[in-house]
Design a protein around this motif. Structure first.
Motif, PDB file in Angstrom:
ATOM      1  N   SER A 135     145.077 -29.978  -3.018  1.00  0.00           N
ATOM      2  CA  SER A 135     145.046 -30.491  -4.387  1.00  0.00           C
ATOM      3  C   SER A 135     146.109 -31.543  -4.653  1.00  0.00           C
ATOM      4  CB  SER A 135     145.185 -29.335  -5.385  1.00  0.00           C
ATOM      5  OG  SER A 135     146.395 -28.632  -5.150  1.00  0.00           O
ATOM      6  N   VAL A 136     147.338 -31.327  -4.145  1.00  0.00           N
ATOM      7  CA  VAL A 136     148.435 -32.240  -4.445  1.00  0.00           C
ATOM      8  C   VAL A 136     149.194 -32.618  -3.171  1.00  0.00           C
ATOM      9  CG1 VAL A 136     148.772 -31.473  -6.828  1.00  0.00           C
ATOM     10  CG2 VAL A 136     149.949 -30.277  -4.984  1.00  0.00           C
ATOM     11  N   ALA A 137     149.838 -33.784  -3.235  1.00  0.00           N
ATOM     12  CA  ALA A 137     150.588 -34.273  -2.079  1.00  0.00           C
ATOM     13  C   ALA A 137     151.727 -33.334  -1.706  1.00  0.00           C
ATOM     14  CB  ALA A 137     151.134 -35.669  -2.387  1.00  0.00           C
ATOM     15  N   GLU A 138     152.310 -32.657  -2.697  1.00  0.00           N
ATOM     16  CA  GLU A 138     153.421 -31.744  -2.422  1.00  0.00           C
ATOM     17  C   GLU A 138     153.038 -30.659  -1.423  1.00  0.00           C
ATOM     18  OE1 GLU A 138     152.609 -32.878  -5.348  1.00  0.00           O
ATOM     19  OE2 GLU A 138     154.405 -33.493  -6.453  1.00  0.00           O
ATOM     20  N   HIS A 139     151.774 -30.294  -1.419  1.00  0.00           N
ATOM     21  CA  HIS A 139     151.312 -29.263  -0.482  1.00  0.00           C
ATOM     22  C   HIS A 139     151.461 -29.745   0.954  1.00  0.00           C
ATOM     23  CE1 HIS A 139     148.782 -25.899   0.934  1.00  0.00           C
ATOM     24  NE2 HIS A 139     149.087 -25.363  -0.216  1.00  0.00           N
ATOM     25  N   PHE A 140     151.145 -31.007   1.183  1.00  0.00           N
ATOM     26  CA  PHE A 140     151.317 -31.579   2.518  1.00  0.00           C
ATOM     27  C   PHE A 140     152.789 -31.712   2.871  1.00  0.00           C
ATOM     28  CE2 PHE A 140     147.037 -33.367   1.473  1.00  0.00           C
ATOM     29  CZ  PHE A 140     146.341 -32.692   2.452  1.00  0.00           C
ATOM     30  N   HIS A 141     153.584 -32.143   1.894  1.00  0.00           N
ATOM     31  CA  HIS A 141     155.028 -32.255   2.118  1.00  0.00           C
ATOM     32  C   HIS A 141     155.609 -30.914   2.551  1.00  0.00           C
ATOM     33  CE1 HIS A 141     155.836 -36.345   0.822  1.00  0.00           C
ATOM     34  NE2 HIS A 141     155.162 -36.158  -0.287  1.00  0.00           N
ATOM     35  N   ALA A 142     155.190 -29.859   1.872  1.00  0.00           N
ATOM     36  CA  ALA A 142     155.802 -28.552   2.080  1.00  0.00           C
ATOM     37  C   ALA A 142     155.304 -27.834   3.323  1.00  0.00           C
ATOM     38  CB  ALA A 142     155.555 -27.673   0.854  1.00  0.00           C
ATOM     39  N   PHE A 143     154.021 -27.992   3.661  1.00  0.00           N
ATOM     40  CA  PHE A 143     153.431 -27.102   4.648  1.00  0.00           C
ATOM     41  C   PHE A 143     152.789 -27.741   5.874  1.00  0.00           C
ATOM     42  CE2 PHE A 143     152.709 -24.774   0.483  1.00  0.00           C
ATOM     43  CZ  PHE A 143     153.805 -23.937   0.641  1.00  0.00           C
ATOM     44  N   HIS A 144     152.337 -28.965   5.784  1.00  0.00           N
ATOM     45  CA  HIS A 144     151.376 -29.417   6.794  1.00  0.00           C
ATOM     46  C   HIS A 144     151.838 -30.474   7.792  1.00  0.00           C
ATOM     47  CE1 HIS A 144     148.339 -26.988   4.926  1.00  0.00           C
ATOM     48  NE2 HIS A 144     148.567 -27.560   3.765  1.00  0.00           N
ATOM     49  N   ARG A 145     153.028 -30.979   7.642  1.00  0.00           N
ATOM     50  CA  ARG A 145     153.450 -32.049   8.550  1.00  0.00           C
ATOM     51  C   ARG A 145     153.354 -31.672  10.033  1.00  0.00           C
ATOM     52  NH1 ARG A 145     155.500 -36.476   5.872  1.00  0.00           N
ATOM     53  NH2 ARG A 145     156.308 -36.124   3.761  1.00  0.00           N
TER      54      ARG A 145
ATOM     55  N   ASP B   3     132.805 -39.848  10.236  1.00  0.00           N
ATOM     56  CA  ASP B   3     132.234 -38.844  11.135  1.00  0.00           C
ATOM     57  C   ASP B   3     133.349 -37.918  11.608  1.00  0.00           C
ATOM     58  OD1 ASP B   3     130.380 -37.546  12.718  1.00  0.00           O
ATOM     59  OD2 ASP B   3     130.616 -38.933  14.399  1.00  0.00           O
ATOM     60  N   TYR B   4     133.794 -37.022  10.711  1.00  0.00           N
ATOM     61  CA  TYR B   4     134.948 -36.186  11.021  1.00  0.00           C
ATOM     62  C   TYR B   4     134.629 -35.147  12.091  1.00  0.00           C
ATOM     63  CZ  TYR B   4     137.396 -38.179   7.014  1.00  0.00           C
ATOM     64  OH  TYR B   4     138.021 -39.041   6.143  1.00  0.00           O
ATOM     65  N   ALA B   5     135.562 -34.990  13.014  1.00  0.00           N
ATOM     66  CA  ALA B   5     135.430 -33.971  14.053  1.00  0.00           C
ATOM     67  C   ALA B   5     135.777 -32.594  13.527  1.00  0.00           C
ATOM     68  CB  ALA B   5     136.337 -34.308  15.237  1.00  0.00           C
ATOM     69  N   LEU B   6     136.566 -32.553  12.422  1.00  0.00           N
ATOM     70  CA  LEU B   6     136.949 -31.280  11.812  1.00  0.00           C
ATOM     71  C   LEU B   6     137.510 -31.557  10.425  1.00  0.00           C
ATOM     72  CD1 LEU B   6     138.677 -28.247  13.398  1.00  0.00           C
ATOM     73  CD2 LEU B   6     139.806 -29.310  11.437  1.00  0.00           C
ATOM     74  N   ILE B   7     137.223 -30.641   9.497  1.00  0.00           N
ATOM     75  CA  ILE B   7     137.789 -30.718   8.156  1.00  0.00           C
ATOM     76  C   ILE B   7     138.559 -29.434   7.895  1.00  0.00           C
ATOM     77  CG2 ILE B   7     137.313 -30.885   5.682  1.00  0.00           C
ATOM     78  CD1 ILE B   7     134.721 -32.388   6.399  1.00  0.00           C
ATOM     79  N   SER B   8     139.815 -29.571   7.455  1.00  0.00           N
ATOM     80  CA  SER B   8     140.680 -28.436   7.151  1.00  0.00           C
ATOM     81  C   SER B   8     141.073 -28.515   5.681  1.00  0.00           C
ATOM     82  CB  SER B   8     141.931 -28.464   8.039  1.00  0.00           C
ATOM     83  OG  SER B   8     142.821 -27.430   7.699  1.00  0.00           O
ATOM     84  N   CYS B   9     140.624 -27.547   4.865  1.00  0.00           N
ATOM     85  CA  CYS B   9     140.917 -27.619   3.435  1.00  0.00           C
ATOM     86  C   CYS B   9     141.833 -26.492   2.995  1.00  0.00           C
ATOM     87  CB  CYS B   9     139.635 -27.649   2.612  1.00  0.00           C
ATOM     88  SG  CYS B   9     138.518 -26.254   2.835  1.00  0.00           S
ATOM     89  N   HIS B  10     142.587 -26.771   1.916  1.00  0.00           N
ATOM     90  CA  HIS B  10     143.634 -25.880   1.414  1.00  0.00           C
ATOM     91  C   HIS B  10     143.664 -25.969  -0.108  1.00  0.00           C
ATOM     92  CE1 HIS B  10     145.386 -25.847   5.564  1.00  0.00           C
ATOM     93  NE2 HIS B  10     144.774 -27.018   5.581  1.00  0.00           N
ATOM     94  N   THR B  11     144.217 -24.944  -0.743  1.00  0.00           N
ATOM     95  CA  THR B  11     144.322 -24.785  -2.195  1.00  0.00           C
ATOM     96  C   THR B  11     142.940 -24.555  -2.816  1.00  0.00           C
ATOM     97  OG1 THR B  11     144.259 -27.165  -2.762  1.00  0.00           O
ATOM     98  CG2 THR B  11     146.421 -26.200  -2.286  1.00  0.00           C
ATOM     99  N   PRO B  12     142.860 -23.669  -3.818  1.00  0.00           N
ATOM    100  CA  PRO B  12     141.565 -23.175  -4.282  1.00  0.00           C
ATOM    101  C   PRO B  12     140.553 -24.228  -4.730  1.00  0.00           C
ATOM    102  CG  PRO B  12     143.313 -21.757  -5.075  1.00  0.00           C
ATOM    103  CD  PRO B  12     143.982 -22.934  -4.431  1.00  0.00           C
ATOM    104  N   MET B  13     140.865 -24.991  -5.774  1.00  0.00           N
ATOM    105  CA  MET B  13     139.851 -25.894  -6.313  1.00  0.00           C
ATOM    106  C   MET B  13     139.515 -27.037  -5.363  1.00  0.00           C
ATOM    107  SD  MET B  13     138.627 -24.542  -8.863  1.00  0.00           S
ATOM    108  CE  MET B  13     137.437 -25.879  -8.932  1.00  0.00           C
ATOM    109  N   ALA B  14     140.523 -27.586  -4.696  1.00  0.00           N
ATOM    110  CA  ALA B  14     140.253 -28.646  -3.722  1.00  0.00           C
ATOM    111  C   ALA B  14     139.348 -28.133  -2.605  1.00  0.00           C
ATOM    112  CB  ALA B  14     141.568 -29.174  -3.140  1.00  0.00           C
ATOM    113  N   SER B  15     139.521 -26.879  -2.228  1.00  0.00           N
ATOM    114  CA  SER B  15     138.714 -26.309  -1.151  1.00  0.00           C
ATOM    115  C   SER B  15     137.297 -25.994  -1.604  1.00  0.00           C
ATOM    116  CB  SER B  15     139.387 -25.051  -0.606  1.00  0.00           C
ATOM    117  OG  SER B  15     140.597 -25.392   0.035  1.00  0.00           O
TER     118      SER B  15
END
Length: 380
Positions: free
Chosen positions: A11-21, A79-91
């Motif tokens: 949902s928000v960029a902060e999620h990537f900052h905090a968890f996904h790098r 043509d994505y090889a994989l999609i990884s989604c996070h956070t409720p509404m965005a997912s």
């Protein structure tokens, strides 16, 4: 030959900052072109494309229609090889947007960082989120959970064609979060303007209703007659910050409670503290506790599925019933007044927190990614 692409959605960029790098880096190092979709600005050297989508948290927002259309266009055009989604509404929106892509062979994975429905959750949460999440398992290739309560529930109620996994959180960097030497602790306190003789309690959390800051403030009011010299550090930002500051002032606790604001070097605050507290009403896991435990702090936290995943009561921390003010005050005072017990719990906390090291989480998560990438047999 073009690189295969992967898409991360939150949902928000902060999620990537905090968890996904670390996970974005793993894909980049593995030869993939990495895309992310979120609201807000995000810059990472491992990311080739940032798609700006105006995701909203509320399930009732009409703006979801626009986000759905935007996201579907992005997924259909790549043509994505994989999609990884996070956070409720965005997912939710991602899974609806990717129906066609899945039929063409794109694996779709959803990492649940804590379902909104859980034991003790409101009827509204169960009625709003539970049927949707169960229904969406039928258009999701894998659900990844970070606590066993969520895992047991969704794999029992969800589609039998979906794969379910539980992993040790999303990872904490033990090189960053580690116990300080005694001279380092003194130096940090000096730098942060904290009295070297104070007993320091820290709670790092967003100022929202779910984090229940008032309970810790009320416990502080009770403890000020029992504890000689102590400081409560509240780190974070949020919509209730001004309201909580006013409440602290009305309780006459400006001397005991200090607001650190939103900090990017939270490890220094943990290393300068003596105990970590969480009064949260619910957590998917409780990464703030893991970070503090890695720094050698004994945790005191509410009984909750996420906290219970981390803490064994009386061994590596103390759990107390939701909204039990006296139990919270008693737990803090016991650790404050018993040096031997505090040291014993701290050592056990460090050992327990090691389970949630980023190396373990990254290994578990990338094994799952690799499993589904192997199923993607389309030409690159």
């Amino acid at each position: 030959m073009s690189k295969r692409k992967v898409l991360f959605v939150a949902s928000v960029a902060e999620h990537f900052h905090a968890f996904h790098r670390p996970y974005l880096k793993w894909f980049y190092d593995s030869g993939f072109e990495v895309h992310v979709a979120c609201r807000g600005e995000f810059i990472d050297s491992n990311v080739s494309q940032v798609w700006h989508i105006g995701f909203e948290r509320s399930p009732l927002s009409l703006s979801h229609i626009k986000s759905l259309i935007q996201l579907k266009a992005i997924i259909d055009d790549n043509d994505y090889a994989l999609i990884s989604c996070h956070t409720p509404m965005a997912s939710v929106l991602t899974r609806l947007s990717a129906i066609v892509a899945r039929k063409k062979g794109t694996p779709l994975l959803y990492t649940a960082h804590g379902f909104h429905f859980f034991k003790g959750a409101s009827a509204w949460s169960w009625l709003t989120y539970y049927p949707v999440e169960v229904a969406l398992t039928y258009i999701t290739d894998a659900i990844i959970c970070i606590n066993t309560e969520d895992f047991d529930l969704i794999r029992t109620k969800g589609s039998s064609d979906t794969e379910y996994f539980v992993i040790p959180g999303i990872g904490v960097d033990s090189e960053r979060f580690k116990p300080p030497l005694s001279e380092q602790k003194i130096s940090l306190r000096d730098a942060l303007n904290i009295d070297k003789d104070d007993f320091v309690i820290i709670y790092a959390a967003e100022f929202i209703e779910r984090k229940n800051h008032r309970l810790l403030i009320d416990a502080t009011e009770r403890l000020r007659t029992q504890m000689k010299s102590f400081t409560v550090l509240l780190a974070g930002k949020g919509v209730l910050l001004s309201e909580i500051k006013s409440y602290v002032e009305s309780c006459g606790l400006n001397r005991q409670i200090r607001f650190a604001g939103f900090v990017t070097d939270i490890e220094k605050y943990y290393q300068a503290s003596d105990i970590v507290v969480s009064t949260s009403k619910q957590e998917g896991l409780g990464i703030n506790l893991v970070e503090a435990m890695m720094c050698g702090l004994p945790p005191v936290a509410t009984i909750d599925r996420g906290h219970g995943t981390i803490i064994e009561h009386g061994v590596n921390g103390v759990l107390f019933a939701q909204d039990d003010l006296q139990a919270l005050a008693d737990a803090i005072f016991e650790i404050y007044s018993n040096d031997e017990r505090r040291s014993k719990i701290a050592k056990s906390a460090i050992k327990r927190a090691a389970v949630f090291d980023i190396a373990n989480a990254l290994d578990a998560m990338t094994r799952i990614y690799a499993q589904f990438l192997d199923k993607d047999t389309r030409s690159s």
